[in-house]
Design an enzyme around this catalytic site. Structure first.
Site, PDB file in Angstrom:
ATOM      1  N   ASP A  73      16.069  29.685  29.971  1.00  0.00           N
ATOM      2  CA  ASP A  73      15.803  28.663  30.432  1.00  0.00           C
ATOM      3  C   ASP A  73      14.256  28.278  29.972  1.00  0.00           C
ATOM      4  OD1 ASP A  73      18.151  28.910  31.842  1.00  0.00           O
ATOM      5  OD2 ASP A  73      17.030  29.380  33.768  1.00  0.00           O
ATOM      6  N   ASP A  85      26.071  23.694  41.065  1.00  0.00           N
ATOM      7  CA  ASP A  85      25.239  24.402  41.537  1.00  0.00           C
ATOM      8  C   ASP A  85      25.298  24.125  43.011  1.00  0.00           C
ATOM      9  OD1 ASP A  85      24.432  24.832  39.093  1.00  0.00           O
ATOM     10  OD2 ASP A  85      22.989  23.248  38.969  1.00  0.00           O
TER      11      ASP A  85
END
Length: 239
Positions: A12, A132
């Site tokens: 990330d 998510d």
């Protein structure tokens, strides 16, 4: 795609650095250095797939870490899945032409579900829809906005739209190193026939095995690897 269960390291990126956030909240993360070095380290340890996320793109909509992504694609020879700031079919197809193997669509897919089919028409199986979940609903825009969508119902819908895989992230436990919750993963797995990749909360090798037992095709691991809770080799050997 995922003929055997995989452990996928996360890279990330925020402001050109590897970052792992806690619960998706800005300002909560720790940095872990250069993304290209991280990618090469994971591939050297045996990773067959890398999970790249442009966090600046996820939050702001602009893919600020595009140079790092291109450098990683040049540096490694494994499958790469990329998300964060991919808002249009043109953006997605450009990345697939560049060498990305799977594009991860979250906000874009929620706002315009037909984008999944538009991309898949030219690149079959290349769209990974990111669901998510926070508080039992799908969230978008860098995990900041609720949609009211049930993750399992949404997964089935995107399979119908042409998604090749589903990425399910349990945001409530993301980055906290406190363990996974198996039930939400099982619900999504049971709702579709395409592979489901699980993410969020992995802190032990037992968590990795539990997600495999829940039916996930793969697991994305970030903080636990960067903090040395276990090695990639140990995770792969454990399943």
């Amino acid at each position: 795609m995922f003929p055997e269960f995989e452990v996928i390291p996360a890279v990330d990126m925020q402001d050109g650095q590897v970052v792992q956030l806690v619960g998706g909240e800005r300002g909560t993360g720790r940095t872990y250095g250069d993304p290209v070095e991280a990618a090469e380290r994971w591939v050297g340890a045996g990773a067959e797939t890398l999970h790249l996320v442009d966090l600046d793109g996820a939050f702001e909509g602009d893919r600020e870490n595009a140079p790092a992504v291109e450098a990683i694609l040049d540096a490694v020879d494994v499958d790469v899945q990329l998300g964060g700031g991919i808002r249009t079919a043109h953006d997605a197809c450009s990345l697939l032409e560049l060498g990305v193997d799977r594009v991860i669509l979250g906000t874009a897919a929620v706002e315009n579900p037909t984008i999944v089919g538009a991309i898949s028409e030219d690149f079959p199986g290349s769209v990974m829809v990111s669901l998510d979940a926070k508080g039992g609903e799908v969230v978008v825009s860098g995990w900041t906005e609720g949609t009211g969508l049930d993750p399992a119902e949404a997964a089935a819908r995107y399979e119908d739209e042409g998604a090749g895989t589903i990425l399910f992230t349990d945001v409530d436990v993301e980055g906290q190193l406190e363990g996974i919750r198996r039930e939400p993963v099982e619900a999504v797995v049971d709702a579709v026939d395409i592979p489901v990749v699980a993410s969020g909360g992995v802190s032990t090798l037992e968590d990795v095995r539990a997600l495999k037992d829940a039916g996930a095709a793969a697991v994305v691991v970030g903080t636990a690897l960067y903090e040395g809770r276990f090695t990639l080799e140990e995770a792969m050997e454990s399943v």
